[in-house]
Design a protein around this motif. Sequence first.
Motif, PDB file in Angstrom:
ATOM      1  N   CYS B 235      -3.746  69.595   8.705  1.00 43.56           N
ATOM      2  CA  CYS B 235      -1.832  70.092   7.417  1.00 43.56           C
ATOM      3  C   CYS B 235      -1.984  71.403   8.306  1.00 43.56           C
ATOM      4  O   CYS B 235      -3.726  72.178   7.500  1.00 43.56           O
ATOM      5  CB  CYS B 235      -1.226  69.555   6.327  1.00 43.56           C
ATOM      6  SG  CYS B 235      -2.164  69.969   5.186  1.00 43.56           S
ATOM      7  N   GLU B 236      -1.485  71.830   8.633  1.00 41.34           N
ATOM      8  CA  GLU B 236      -1.449  73.270   8.917  1.00 41.34           C
ATOM      9  C   GLU B 236      -1.855  73.945   7.871  1.00 41.34           C
ATOM     10  O   GLU B 236      -1.748  75.158   7.208  1.00 41.34           O
ATOM     11  CB  GLU B 236      -0.537  73.856  10.107  1.00 41.34           C
ATOM     12  CG  GLU B 236      -0.698  74.200  10.980  1.00 41.34           C
ATOM     13  CD  GLU B 236      -1.990  74.800  11.556  1.00 41.34           C
ATOM     14  OE1 GLU B 236      -1.167  76.165  11.437  1.00 41.34           O
ATOM     15  OE2 GLU B 236      -2.669  74.700  12.392  1.00 41.34           O
ATOM     16  N   LYS B 237      -0.209  73.707   6.600  1.00 40.52           N
ATOM     17  CA  LYS B 237      -0.104  74.377   5.683  1.00 40.52           C
ATOM     18  C   LYS B 237      -0.867  73.546   4.486  1.00 40.52           C
ATOM     19  O   LYS B 237      -0.705  72.774   4.220  1.00 40.52           O
ATOM     20  CB  LYS B 237       1.314  74.911   4.999  1.00 40.52           C
ATOM     21  CG  LYS B 237       1.759  76.352   5.562  1.00 40.52           C
ATOM     22  CD  LYS B 237       2.968  76.329   5.330  1.00 40.52           C
ATOM     23  CE  LYS B 237       3.864  76.245   4.218  1.00 40.52           C
ATOM     24  NZ  LYS B 237       3.901  77.922   4.018  1.00 40.52           N
ATOM     25  N   GLN B 243      -2.382  75.328  -3.816  1.00 39.52           N
ATOM     26  CA  GLN B 243      -1.967  77.516  -3.788  1.00 39.52           C
ATOM     27  C   GLN B 243      -2.752  78.312  -4.224  1.00 39.52           C
ATOM     28  O   GLN B 243      -3.019  79.626  -3.960  1.00 39.52           O
ATOM     29  CB  GLN B 243      -0.779  77.593  -3.218  1.00 39.52           C
ATOM     30  CG  GLN B 243       0.353  76.541  -2.922  1.00 39.52           C
ATOM     31  CD  GLN B 243       0.430  77.004  -1.263  1.00 39.52           C
ATOM     32  OE1 GLN B 243       0.418  78.759  -1.281  1.00 39.52           O
ATOM     33  NE2 GLN B 243       0.735  76.598  -0.010  1.00 39.52           N
ATOM     34  N   SER B 249      -7.249  81.797   5.383  1.00 35.67           N
ATOM     35  CA  SER B 249      -7.436  81.509   7.089  1.00 35.67           C
ATOM     36  C   SER B 249      -7.875  82.358   7.724  1.00 35.67           C
ATOM     37  O   SER B 249      -6.372  83.434   7.529  1.00 35.67           O
ATOM     38  CB  SER B 249      -6.046  80.290   6.556  1.00 35.67           C
ATOM     39  OG  SER B 249      -4.861  81.386   6.508  1.00 35.67           O
ATOM     40  N   HIS B 254      -9.240  76.638   7.027  1.00 33.92           N
ATOM     41  CA  HIS B 254      -9.039  77.821   6.166  1.00 33.92           C
ATOM     42  C   HIS B 254     -10.674  77.989   4.929  1.00 33.92           C
ATOM     43  O   HIS B 254     -11.021  77.345   5.599  1.00 33.92           O
ATOM     44  CB  HIS B 254      -8.348  76.390   4.643  1.00 33.92           C
ATOM     45  CG  HIS B 254      -7.005  76.118   5.390  1.00 33.92           C
ATOM     46  ND1 HIS B 254      -5.854  77.133   5.510  1.00 33.92           N
ATOM     47  CD2 HIS B 254      -6.485  74.932   6.529  1.00 33.92           C
ATOM     48  CE1 HIS B 254      -4.591  76.658   6.107  1.00 33.92           C
ATOM     49  NE2 HIS B 254      -4.927  75.805   6.645  1.00 33.92           N
TER      50      HIS B 254
END
Lengths: 251, 304
Positions: B235-237, B243, B249, B254
């Motif tokens: 996944c990108e986010k 968090q 990143s 990441h």
Amino acid sequence: MIGFYTLFYKELLRFWKVSFQTLLAPILSSMLYLLIFSHVLETRIQVYQGVAYTTFLIPGLVMMTALQNAFANSSSSLIQSKISGNLVFILLSPLSYLEIFLAYVCASVVRAIIVGLGVYGATLMLFDTPMAHPLWALLFVFTGSLLLGSLGIIAGIWSDKFDQLAAFQNFIILPLTFLSGVFYSIHSLPAIWQHLSHLNPFFYIVDGLRYGFLGVSDISPYLSLSVVVLFSGAVSWLTLWMLKAGYKIRH
Amino acid sequence: MAAAIEIQKLSKRYGDLLALDNIQLTIDTGEFFALLGPNGAGKTTLISILAGLTIASSGQAKIMGHDVVADYGQSRRKLGVVPQELVYDPFFTVRELLVIQSGYYGIRKNDAWIDEILYRLDLTRKADTNMRALSGGMKRRVLVAQALVHKPPVIILDEPTAGVDVELRQALWQFIKQLNRDGHTIVLTTHYLEEAEALCNRVAMLKQGKIVVLDSIRNLIKSIQGLTVQMRLSCEKLPAALQSWPTSSSEGFHYFKMENYPQIELLLAMLRQENIQVLEMQLQQPDLEEVFVKIMGAQSLETP
Ligand SMILES: Nc1ncnc2c1ncn2[C@@H]1O[C@H](COP(=O)(O)OP(=O)(O)OP(=O)(O)O)[C@@H](O)[C@H]1O
Ligand SMILES: [Mg+2]
């Protein structure tokens, strides 16, 4: 001692490797001066009783060529090293400022003597060049090129660019040489110019050499020698001082 | 026995610019020392003062106990400097130049050593080539050779590997390491931090003319806590649960910072829980570069 000798040898090698430009070219151009001036003026001017103009001119030309080359040798070597950056190899070494000074000046003197002898030798092929007092002649070529070699070091250190060096040459060295009586006797000048000429150190060098060649001169060779030695000493001292302080070469 | 290099309260001012600000540094004989810092930090200025090319505004420096100003003859005999600028004398061949350079140091018969240096720097075949006809990397090798003709106990190399190909870089470092084993003190500057890390035992980091760090490489790297895990994820986010993890990143990767190895498992467990797949993963050990970046601030790091 080995340090001085090495730098001196390197400086000799530097001009020797391009001797076509550094030795042959100046000899050739002063021969051209000689041929042209003697052709035009031989019959019109007589400076000293019984001395032909060409004969009068030769020692002046010998000296002019010697002086210009003494100056050119140290100044061009230094500015090239400065601009290309390879002066750093000398500055990094334990060579003392006295050794550096002597090496550059001696190389200048050697080049001056070679071109001086070259011009003299070349004139012998065409003219009956006299040589009244060879030791006096050598003494003046030696002290004169010492002075100009020193001046060359000063100019090389002072200039940041080639055109500054050219300015030094064109506005100081060249006028002083041309106005030193290479082509005329200062006795033929108006009084005021005669006095001014006496302030020109180059005048004494040329007049002294003329005594060596012709046995006659405007002033006593002893006086000329004293003046030249005095000037050479003062300029050498200044040069040494600049080298010691690292003026413009050690930041 | 005197230190190889001893610098006391040394400052250098260029007009308004304080290029060196009260430098205090002692380097012992036999050290392999790195002088690091971004462009304009003052590394070359410091070296130039040691070499006598530049005159300090205040303070003093000694090479093997000899003051670089008052006793320059001795201090320069003890020092070999490879300058940063690629300078050469176009009138001469490589061998002529080395013979001349030996002469400046008062050495007359130096052929055996010159042959050795030429061989070690892979210049033997170019010995009789004019300097003008050498490539940039070869000219730099000649610079190294010139610095070594008088077998100086202290050798300073100002970015010796800039513009030198990989093979020679290896060979050069082998040679320098050999010299260090033989007892020569080596100081180098480089912008390749992995080089410094691999070779040197101590570093000084300069920033705007000040020494901001002076320590052994080992201590410096130890000072950086933890490690970084670099991952490309499915996944990108990052999901909310992750968090709070210290991350950054860039370019699709990441970076997860952690204190110790067991935390990797924790991270992987969290990712599994979120149903995120790990596509690529790499462990990043702390290195000198990380220390450097931390100290200089990412902004001032300039590429070599
Ligand atoms: N001759 C000089 N005149 C004026 N300023 C100078 C001179 N030499 C260096 N400087 C200045 O001093 C500062 C330090 O320069 P220095 O060459 O020592 O940096 P450096 O750490 O070697 O950098 P680099 O990694 O780029 O080689 C710079 O700001 C530079 O502009
Ligand atoms: Mg530098």
